[in-house]
Motif scaffolding. Structure first.
Motif, PDB file in Angstrom:
ATOM      1  N   GLY A  66     -45.596 -12.911  22.869  1.00 54.46           N
ATOM      2  CA  GLY A  66     -45.755 -13.519  21.555  1.00 54.46           C
ATOM      3  C   GLY A  66     -45.734 -12.508  20.423  1.00 54.46           C
ATOM      4  N   MET A  67     -46.310 -11.332  20.677  1.00 51.85           N
ATOM      5  CA  MET A  67     -46.275 -10.280  19.654  1.00 51.85           C
ATOM      6  C   MET A  67     -44.859  -9.735  19.465  1.00 51.85           C
ATOM      7  SD  MET A  67     -49.806  -8.084  20.017  1.00 51.85           S
ATOM      8  CE  MET A  67     -49.696  -7.756  21.768  1.00 51.85           C
ATOM      9  N   ARG A  68     -44.151  -9.592  20.565  1.00 57.01           N
ATOM     10  CA  ARG A  68     -42.796  -9.016  20.504  1.00 57.01           C
ATOM     11  C   ARG A  68     -41.749 -10.026  20.041  1.00 57.01           C
ATOM     12  NH1 ARG A  68     -39.804  -5.146  23.781  1.00 57.01           N
ATOM     13  NH2 ARG A  68     -37.839  -4.958  22.674  1.00 57.01           N
ATOM     14  N   PHE A  69     -41.945 -11.294  20.407  1.00 61.58           N
ATOM     15  CA  PHE A  69     -40.967 -12.348  20.103  1.00 61.58           C
ATOM     16  C   PHE A  69     -41.666 -13.544  19.454  1.00 61.58           C
ATOM     17  CE2 PHE A  69     -39.646 -10.182  24.053  1.00 61.58           C
ATOM     18  CZ  PHE A  69     -38.460  -9.606  23.623  1.00 61.58           C
ATOM     19  N   PRO A  70     -42.130 -13.395  18.227  1.00 62.45           N
ATOM     20  CA  PRO A  70     -42.909 -14.465  17.600  1.00 62.45           C
ATOM     21  C   PRO A  70     -42.128 -15.758  17.347  1.00 62.45           C
ATOM     22  CG  PRO A  70     -42.435 -12.716  16.031  1.00 62.45           C
ATOM     23  CD  PRO A  70     -41.980 -12.226  17.369  1.00 62.45           C
ATOM     24  N   ALA A  71     -40.817 -15.701  17.336  1.00 61.11           N
ATOM     25  CA  ALA A  71     -40.019 -16.908  17.081  1.00 61.11           C
ATOM     26  C   ALA A  71     -39.821 -17.757  18.336  1.00 61.11           C
ATOM     27  CB  ALA A  71     -38.653 -16.516  16.507  1.00 61.11           C
ATOM     28  N   TYR A  72     -40.187 -17.221  19.505  1.00 64.64           N
ATOM     29  CA  TYR A  72     -39.972 -17.939  20.757  1.00 64.64           C
ATOM     30  C   TYR A  72     -41.185 -18.803  21.110  1.00 64.64           C
ATOM     31  CZ  TYR A  72     -36.214 -14.513  21.725  1.00 64.64           C
ATOM     32  OH  TYR A  72     -35.108 -13.725  21.685  1.00 64.64           O
ATOM     33  N   LYS A  73     -40.903 -19.926  21.773  1.00 58.18           N
ATOM     34  CA  LYS A  73     -41.953 -20.739  22.404  1.00 58.18           C
ATOM     35  C   LYS A  73     -41.916 -20.345  23.880  1.00 58.18           C
ATOM     36  CE  LYS A  73     -40.812 -24.452  19.290  1.00 58.18           C
ATOM     37  NZ  LYS A  73     -39.990 -25.645  19.175  1.00 58.18           N
ATOM     38  N   ILE A  74     -43.050 -19.861  24.383  1.00 54.05           N
ATOM     39  CA  ILE A  74     -43.081 -19.271  25.719  1.00 54.05           C
ATOM     40  C   ILE A  74     -44.214 -19.885  26.531  1.00 54.05           C
ATOM     41  CG2 ILE A  74     -43.281 -17.106  27.002  1.00 54.05           C
ATOM     42  CD1 ILE A  74     -42.493 -15.680  24.336  1.00 54.05           C
ATOM     43  N   ASN A  75     -43.919 -20.208  27.798  1.00 50.69           N
ATOM     44  CA  ASN A  75     -44.980 -20.685  28.677  1.00 50.69           C
ATOM     45  C   ASN A  75     -44.656 -20.354  30.122  1.00 50.69           C
ATOM     46  OD1 ASN A  75     -43.570 -23.003  29.957  1.00 50.69           O
ATOM     47  ND2 ASN A  75     -43.538 -23.781  27.872  1.00 50.69           N
ATOM     48  N   PHE A  76     -45.676 -20.409  30.955  1.00 50.86           N
ATOM     49  CA  PHE A  76     -45.545 -20.183  32.386  1.00 50.86           C
ATOM     50  C   PHE A  76     -45.819 -21.478  33.126  1.00 50.86           C
ATOM     51  CE2 PHE A  76     -46.134 -15.742  31.283  1.00 50.86           C
ATOM     52  CZ  PHE A  76     -45.352 -15.085  32.228  1.00 50.86           C
ATOM     53  N   ASP A  77     -45.134 -21.667  34.244  1.00 52.39           N
ATOM     54  CA  ASP A  77     -45.439 -22.735  35.187  1.00 52.39           C
ATOM     55  C   ASP A  77     -45.745 -22.058  36.516  1.00 52.39           C
ATOM     56  OD1 ASP A  77     -45.639 -24.841  36.916  1.00 52.39           O
ATOM     57  OD2 ASP A  77     -43.639 -25.655  36.529  1.00 52.39           O
ATOM     58  N   LEU A  78     -46.999 -21.763  36.728  1.00 55.41           N
ATOM     59  CA  LEU A  78     -47.412 -21.068  37.939  1.00 55.41           C
ATOM     60  C   LEU A  78     -47.530 -22.001  39.141  1.00 55.41           C
ATOM     61  CD1 LEU A  78     -50.038 -18.598  36.441  1.00 55.41           C
ATOM     62  CD2 LEU A  78     -47.585 -18.247  36.822  1.00 55.41           C
ATOM     63  N   GLU A  79     -47.389 -23.292  38.911  1.00 55.71           N
ATOM     64  CA  GLU A  79     -47.401 -24.258  40.010  1.00 55.71           C
ATOM     65  C   GLU A  79     -46.050 -24.268  40.717  1.00 55.71           C
ATOM     66  OE1 GLU A  79     -50.124 -26.064  40.960  1.00 55.71           O
ATOM     67  OE2 GLU A  79     -51.201 -24.891  39.466  1.00 55.71           O
ATOM     68  N   ASP A  80     -45.011 -23.821  40.043  1.00 59.08           N
ATOM     69  CA  ASP A  80     -43.676 -23.761  40.622  1.00 59.08           C
ATOM     70  C   ASP A  80     -43.609 -22.593  41.605  1.00 59.08           C
ATOM     71  OD1 ASP A  80     -40.638 -24.741  39.973  1.00 59.08           O
ATOM     72  OD2 ASP A  80     -40.707 -22.614  40.508  1.00 59.08           O
ATOM     73  N   CYS A  81     -42.839 -22.727  42.659  1.00 60.79           N
ATOM     74  CA  CYS A  81     -42.752 -21.663  43.674  1.00 60.79           C
ATOM     75  C   CYS A  81     -42.152 -20.374  43.114  1.00 60.79           C
ATOM     76  CB  CYS A  81     -41.946 -22.144  44.875  1.00 60.79           C
ATOM     77  SG  CYS A  81     -40.212 -22.495  44.515  1.00 60.79           S
TER      78      CYS A  81
END
Length: 88
Positions: A23-38
Motif C-alpha cells: 500500500g505504501m509503494r502502490f497507493p493507487a492499487y486495491k490489494i488483498n490476499f485470499d489465504l483460503e485459496d490453495c
C-alpha cells in the motif's frame, strides 16, 4: 486491470505486513490476499491501464516472500456434438 499472484504467504500476520508495504509503494492499487485459496492468492486491482507486475514481485521478494503471476486461463464450455442419427 487485475493481476493475480500465487504466493507463499502463510498467515494473516504476514499478509497484513505485506498489505502495508504494498500500500505504501502502490497507493493507487486495491490489494488483498485470499489465504483460503490453495495458491495463497494476492490480488492486485488498478484503474490504471497497467500494473507494475515485476515491481510487485520484486517487493515481495525483497521482503522474503515468493510471488508468481497466475496465467489467465479461459476455459470454453464443452460443446455438445450432436450424434449422427443417420446410418444410411
Amino acid at each position: 486491470m487485475v493481476e493475480v499472484y500465487s504466493t507463499n504467504v502463510n498467515n494473516q500476520k504476514q499478509a497484513d505486513f505485506l498489505l502495508d508495504q504494498l500500500g505504501m509503494r502502490f497507493p493507487a492499487y486495491k490489494i488483498n490476499f485470499d489465504l483460503e485459496d490453495c495458491d495463497n492468492i494476492l490480488r492486485v486491482e488498478s484503474d490504471l491501464e497497467t500494473i507494475e507486475v515485476f515491481q510487485v514481485i520484486d517487493l515481495l521478494n525483497s521482503l522474503g516472500f515468493i510471488a508468481q503471476v497466475l496465467p489467465d486461463i479461459l476455459q470454453s464450455p464443452k460443446q455438445s456434438v450432436p450424434k449422427n442419427l443417420s446410418t444410411t
